[in-house]
Design a protein around this motif. Structure first.
Motif, mmCIF file in Angstrom:
data_model
loop_
_atom_site.group_PDB
_atom_site.id
_atom_site.type_symbol
_atom_site.label_atom_id
_atom_site.label_comp_id
_atom_site.label_asym_id
_atom_site.label_seq_id
_atom_site.Cartn_x
_atom_site.Cartn_y
_atom_site.Cartn_z
ATOM 1 N N VAL A 194 0.859 -1.178 0.000
ATOM 2 C CA VAL A 194 0.000 0.000 0.000
ATOM 3 C C VAL A 194 0.903 1.237 0.000
ATOM 4 O O VAL A 194 1.784 1.361 0.855
ATOM 5 C CB VAL A 194 -0.901 0.007 1.250
ATOM 6 C CG1 VAL A 194 -1.740 1.275 1.316
ATOM 7 C CG2 VAL A 194 -1.782 -1.246 1.277
ATOM 8 N N PRO A 195 0.711 2.150 -0.954
ATOM 9 C CA PRO A 195 1.570 3.344 -0.998
ATOM 10 C C PRO A 195 1.411 4.181 0.271
ATOM 11 O O PRO A 195 0.299 4.321 0.786
ATOM 12 C CB PRO A 195 1.058 4.116 -2.223
ATOM 13 C CG PRO A 195 0.187 3.165 -2.984
ATOM 14 C CD PRO A 195 -0.302 2.140 -2.019
ATOM 15 N N ASN A 196 2.521 4.706 0.766
ATOM 16 C CA ASN A 196 2.490 5.579 1.947
ATOM 17 C C ASN A 196 1.693 4.986 3.106
ATOM 18 O O ASN A 196 0.886 5.668 3.731
ATOM 19 C CB ASN A 196 1.898 6.957 1.590
ATOM 20 C CG ASN A 196 2.585 7.569 0.396
ATOM 21 O OD1 ASN A 196 3.814 7.585 0.324
ATOM 22 N ND2 ASN A 196 1.812 8.039 -0.568
ATOM 23 N N CYS A 197 1.926 3.740 3.351
ATOM 24 C CA CYS A 197 1.157 3.067 4.401
ATOM 25 C C CYS A 197 1.723 3.452 5.763
ATOM 26 O O CYS A 197 2.752 2.945 6.183
ATOM 27 C CB CYS A 197 1.222 1.551 4.203
ATOM 28 S SG CYS A 197 0.143 0.668 5.340
ATOM 29 N N ASP A 198 1.035 4.356 6.443
ATOM 30 C CA ASP A 198 1.571 4.818 7.728
ATOM 31 C C ASP A 198 0.697 4.455 8.918
ATOM 32 O O ASP A 198 1.114 4.650 10.064
ATOM 33 C CB ASP A 198 1.805 6.339 7.696
ATOM 34 C CG ASP A 198 0.539 7.098 7.343
ATOM 35 O OD1 ASP A 198 -0.511 6.456 7.114
ATOM 36 O OD2 ASP A 198 0.598 8.341 7.281
ATOM 37 N N LEU A 199 -0.517 3.927 8.662
ATOM 38 C CA LEU A 199 -1.381 3.565 9.791
ATOM 39 C C LEU A 199 -2.126 2.276 9.448
ATOM 40 O O LEU A 199 -2.789 2.188 8.415
ATOM 41 C CB LEU A 199 -2.383 4.693 10.075
ATOM 42 C CG LEU A 199 -3.057 4.666 11.436
ATOM 43 C CD1 LEU A 199 -2.059 4.925 12.564
ATOM 44 C CD2 LEU A 199 -4.181 5.695 11.506
ATOM 45 N N ALA A 200 -1.998 1.283 10.334
ATOM 46 C CA ALA A 200 -2.615 -0.025 10.073
ATOM 47 C C ALA A 200 -3.369 -0.510 11.300
ATOM 48 O O ALA A 200 -3.026 -0.167 12.435
ATOM 49 C CB ALA A 200 -1.546 -1.044 9.687
ATOM 50 N N LEU A 201 -4.378 -1.306 11.037
ATOM 51 C CA LEU A 201 -5.160 -1.920 12.115
ATOM 52 C C LEU A 201 -4.961 -3.427 12.072
ATOM 53 O O LEU A 201 -4.905 -4.027 11.002
ATOM 54 C CB LEU A 201 -6.649 -1.582 11.937
ATOM 55 C CG LEU A 201 -7.628 -2.245 12.915
ATOM 56 C CD1 LEU A 201 -8.755 -1.287 13.273
ATOM 57 C CD2 LEU A 201 -8.212 -3.541 12.341
#
Ligand SMILES: [Zn+2]
Lengths: 127, 383
Positions: free
Chosen positions: B353-360
């Motif tokens: 995911v591009p610019n993936c900075d927050l994940a659950l």
């Protein structure tokens, strides 16, 4: 259905329940303090914590809340939740039925198939 | 004590094996531990907190001794497949309180070669043992009721498997790498109505591990900084027969709590690792976490909405339990691993995911509709 039923591991304080099922009667545990029936039976009410609980006779009528047919078992069988008239709702089996003709909301009544040792489980069949 | 970015996942490792007949379960745990420590740039001697669950052979003290650990925190919290997400939160608390510096969490197992024994019978068993509750029919009863209440269809559930298969094709270690269609799922044999074989996860061996440290320590270790922003855990049963939760899960409780602790909302999430024992598991948890309204999960997952690069919510980009692996029938730990890969930018380029900075990350342990534990964690890349 010809599944072999396991023997219940009976808690001494709940022996009256199993004595009743042997006689084809269903007992529900309910709380005198908050007036709520609960399932499975416990001597201390899981809703309010009161130890003032009692057995109440139930006529074994209810309706199917949900069910599923386990197709991949040697003998397919139906698991279900049945809501007893007036509550509570319990996990159970529906037996002696056409699994493809069952429906959520369908009326059922309790039956008491026996184990080899003569103990009896609570199951249901279409009313 | 909220974690608020002061705790990091500093190392991860996923075992490449999916069938492990020629290696002991203890060795699998140890190899996973070693891999995660090496990834972090640490050694067994650095570990002072150890977390494992019911899959640890001989129990936590035997595994700790096996790996030569000298511990100041010992936590064998066992709540099925969600255990490891609870371990993450508990490790964060231990480190924040100053009682530990380096926490190791391991999972490994061999359900075919060395199956786990069920726990001893308990008070509910007395009233349930005869009814043939297996995993499949428990989740199937949830699916049946969800379809009844909300009009959810088998086609919609199938889209979840389709999405997992699209991701798994890029994972060289995944058990099932063939891309499947909705029709493939619907034409697979019925296991427990309404769940087909392809609505079910794989049965796999293997394992994984991760290492938790303070953000201050992780900063010196060199990996991209993945911090824990928020976490929550809960348990859910049958409401004692009053209002049995058949169409909702513990995620309805842990999701809002974890979001509140993290200070973010569902709209901020770029990637989600959500437990997928069955397709219906994903659908109900997505609703409960707030990705869509209750009852609208079917429409939400349809048409590839969970496929990275296609839909709005990239989910389980390693192929998840439905296609990649489900070590010893437990999915929580691998959910953490893929979220960390996404946040580090180390996922497969086809699914990154591009610019993936927050994940659950969300996991369930036990059986939805019968009784389970649930845990949510929100992770952020800060550098
Ligand atoms: Zn009460």
């Amino acid at each position: 259905m010809t599944r072999t039923l396991p023997e219940p591991k009976i808690s001494p304080e709940l022996a009256d329940f199993w004595a009743a099922t042997r006689d084809g009667r269903l007992l529900v545990r309910a709380c005198r303090s908050c007036d709520s029936p609960h399932w499975y039976p416990r001597t201390i009410c899981p809703f309010c914590g009161s130890p003032d609980t009692e057995w109440r006779d139930h006529d074994g009528t209810g309706t199917i809340v949900t069910y599923s047919v386990m197709r991949r078992a040697p003998v397919p069988y139906v698991t279900a939740y049945v809501e007893l008239t007036g509550g509570p709702t319990l996990l159970t089996n529906v037996m002696d039925c056409d699994p493809d003709a069952l429906a959520i909301g369908q009326a059922v009544r309790a039956v008491f198939p026996k184990t080899e040792a003569g103990e009896a489980w609570v199951m249901f069949t279409p009313a | 004590m909220t974690t608020q970015g002061r705790i990091c996942i500093a190392g991860i490792y996923e075992h490449p094996l999916r069938k492990a007949p020629d290696i002991s379960t203890a060795q699998l745990h140890a190899e996973c531990a070693l891999g995660a420590l090496q990834d972090a740039g640490l050694t067994f001697a650095d570990v002072d907190a150890y977390y494992c669950a019911g899959d640890a052979p001989g129990g936590i003290t035997m595994m700790a001794n096996h790996m030569g650990l000298n511990l100041s925190q010992i936590d064998g919290t066992e709540v099925g497949g969600s255990s490891y997400i609870l371990h993450l939160a508990h490790a964060a608390q231990a480190i924040l309180s100053g009682r530990a510096k380096v926490a190791l969490v391991t999972l490994a197992g061999r359900p075919k070669s060395d199956p786990l024994k069920p726990p001893p019978p308990g008070p509910a068993t007395e009233f349930e043992a005869a009814y043939g509750i297996a995993t499949q029919n428990a989740y199937a009863m949830c699916a049946m009721r969800h379809m009844h209440d909300y009009g959810t269809t088998s086609e919609q559930l199938a889209w979840i498997k389709v999405a997992a298969s699209h991701h798994a094709q890029w994972n060289e270690h995944a058990m099932l790498r063939d891309v499947v269609t909705v029709d493939d799922v619907l034409n697979s044999p019925m296991i427990a109505d309404p769940l087909h074989r392809m609505d079910c996860c794989v049965v796999s061996e293997g394992g994984g591990a991760f290492v938790v440290t303070s953000a201050d320590m992780a900063r010196d270790l060199g990996k991209p900084l993945v911090v824990l922003r928020g976490a929550a855990e809960t348990n859910m049963g049958q409401d004692h027969g009053r209002n049995v939760p058949l169409t909702h899960t513990g995620a309805a409780i842990t999701g809002p709590k974890a979001f509140a602790e993290a200070g973010v909302t569902v709209a901020d999430i770029k990637y989600a690792s959500i437990y997928d024992s069955f397709t219906i598991t994903v659908l109900m948890q997505l609703e409960d976490l707030g990705f869509c309204e209750k009852g609208k999960g079917g429409a939400f997952v349809a048409d590839g909405n969970l496929i990275s690069g296609v839909g709005k919510l990239p989910w389980n980009t390693d192929g998840g339990g439905l296609c990649n692996n489900h070590p010893t029938n437990r999915g929580g730990l691998t959910k953490v691993l893929e979220a960390v890969r996404q946040l580090r930018g180390e996922a497969h380029p086809k699914v990154q995911v591009p610019n993936c900075d927050l994940a659950l990350v969300h996991g369930t342990g036990g059986l939805l509709g019968v009784r389970h534990a649930a845990a949510t964690a929100i992770l952020e890349r800060i550098a």
